[in-house]
Design an enzyme around this catalytic site. Sequence first.
Site, PDB file in Angstrom:
ATOM      1  N   ASP A   1     -40.431  36.558 -21.130  1.00  0.00           N
ATOM      2  CA  ASP A   1     -41.104  35.632 -22.299  1.00  0.00           C
ATOM      3  C   ASP A   1     -40.721  34.208 -21.730  1.00  0.00           C
ATOM      4  O   ASP A   1     -39.650  34.160 -21.179  1.00  0.00           O
ATOM      5  CB  ASP A   1     -40.797  35.788 -23.632  1.00  0.00           C
ATOM      6  CG  ASP A   1     -41.862  35.323 -24.329  1.00  0.00           C
ATOM      7  OD1 ASP A   1     -42.558  35.849 -25.251  1.00  0.00           O
ATOM      8  OD2 ASP A   1     -41.486  33.860 -24.842  1.00  0.00           O
TER       9      ASP A   1
ATOM     10  N   HIS B   1     -37.116  36.545 -31.282  1.00  0.00           N
ATOM     11  CA  HIS B   1     -36.593  35.376 -31.989  1.00  0.00           C
ATOM     12  C   HIS B   1     -35.860  35.750 -33.119  1.00  0.00           C
ATOM     13  O   HIS B   1     -35.111  35.107 -33.801  1.00  0.00           O
ATOM     14  CB  HIS B   1     -37.563  34.445 -32.116  1.00  0.00           C
ATOM     15  CG  HIS B   1     -38.059  33.735 -30.754  1.00  0.00           C
ATOM     16  ND1 HIS B   1     -37.259  33.379 -29.812  1.00  0.00           N
ATOM     17  CD2 HIS B   1     -39.148  33.481 -30.253  1.00  0.00           C
ATOM     18  CE1 HIS B   1     -38.133  32.933 -29.067  1.00  0.00           C
ATOM     19  NE2 HIS B   1     -39.338  32.964 -29.205  1.00  0.00           N
TER      20      HIS B   1
ATOM     21  N   HIS C   1     -40.255  31.974 -23.520  1.00  0.00           N
ATOM     22  CA  HIS C   1     -39.233  31.180 -24.327  1.00  0.00           C
ATOM     23  C   HIS C   1     -38.074  32.289 -24.446  1.00  0.00           C
ATOM     24  O   HIS C   1     -38.210  33.647 -24.275  1.00  0.00           O
ATOM     25  CB  HIS C   1     -39.663  31.353 -25.842  1.00  0.00           C
ATOM     26  CG  HIS C   1     -40.684  30.522 -26.073  1.00  0.00           C
ATOM     27  ND1 HIS C   1     -42.219  31.426 -25.932  1.00  0.00           N
ATOM     28  CD2 HIS C   1     -41.066  28.953 -26.288  1.00  0.00           C
ATOM     29  CE1 HIS C   1     -43.149  30.336 -26.226  1.00  0.00           C
ATOM     30  NE2 HIS C   1     -42.400  28.812 -26.257  1.00  0.00           N
TER      31      HIS C   1
ATOM     32  N   ASP D   1     -46.607  34.447 -22.002  1.00  0.00           N
ATOM     33  CA  ASP D   1     -46.815  33.025 -22.223  1.00  0.00           C
ATOM     34  C   ASP D   1     -46.334  32.101 -21.329  1.00  0.00           C
ATOM     35  O   ASP D   1     -46.736  31.073 -21.374  1.00  0.00           O
ATOM     36  CB  ASP D   1     -46.271  32.470 -23.582  1.00  0.00           C
ATOM     37  CG  ASP D   1     -45.044  33.047 -24.098  1.00  0.00           C
ATOM     38  OD1 ASP D   1     -44.421  33.685 -23.278  1.00  0.00           O
ATOM     39  OD2 ASP D   1     -44.393  32.979 -25.218  1.00  0.00           O
TER      40      ASP D   1
END
Length: 311
Positions: free
Chosen positions: A166, A129, A168, A247
């Site tokens: 991931d 990120h 995200h 995740d």
Amino acid sequence: MLAAYITHTDCQKHDMGNHHPECPERLGAVNDQLLIKGLLDYMEQLDAPLATREQLARAHSASYLDEFAEIAQQVPEGGHVQIDPDTNINEFSYQAALRAAGAAVLASNLVASGQAPVAFCNIRPPGHHAERSNAGGFCFFNNVVVGIRHALAHHGIERIALIDFDVHHGNGSEDILFDDPHVLMCSIFEKNLYPFCGDVPMGANMVNVGLPTRSGSEAFRQAVSEVWMPALEKFRPEMIFISAGFDGHREDDMGNLALVEADYEWVTKQIVQLAQRHAQGRIVSCLEGGYDLSSLGRSAAAHVRVLIGAD
């Protein structure tokens, strides 16, 4: 020749506060499962070095590097400084972030030069990120991009694939790499979840697939087979980097894709086979998300088992 396992105790000293999901225990959860399952017997454990400014500057702006270093110097002993609403640093965070990025550089060197067939970096803070000029989402330096840019700069490699599973979307990686013709980034993520982007790719070298909540194994595997793999086969990467976030597991409440260990094992097999066809088997995997400690450890072990050929 053993696979490389790169980590550092400094990465456990970074702490964003009590009850924060991105906690120091994450690294132990992964390490314990690798140890219990005997996978560390097939790996050479190495300490992550500190990334240099030159290495970081291939991914981040000079102004951001200066700003983050200055903020890090202001952290009071035993205290925290808030970077964004869910991202803090303590007095050890800057050193940990340098180690995490340095791990990706070391892995890049070892794998690109043939000193290790593959590498797994058990590191934190995570990185995908972190944008060119901004921290966020628990991330400070974009570890995997630092590693990619190092391989491109020093090892004569012209085509690198970044594969991000991931839950995200790796907005930071996309922000840095969207106009780089030497990199193809493939991302599968859950729609309408932080960082609330990715549905519209920023560049032609971005292959983004947003999946609805509770999509599960079938939709995930279909996206890999029908969207990722044709693009990757056409690109013919000479080296592959993985943003390995776990995740999306059904036990992890940071996302809701309802994946299981077998899905991470399966996608890793697809990546390994791709690497064998085009990239001399060369893969660097860097830990990203995964916040339920039990499912994180089990999923990472399933991933590493296939990655190092111990399955």
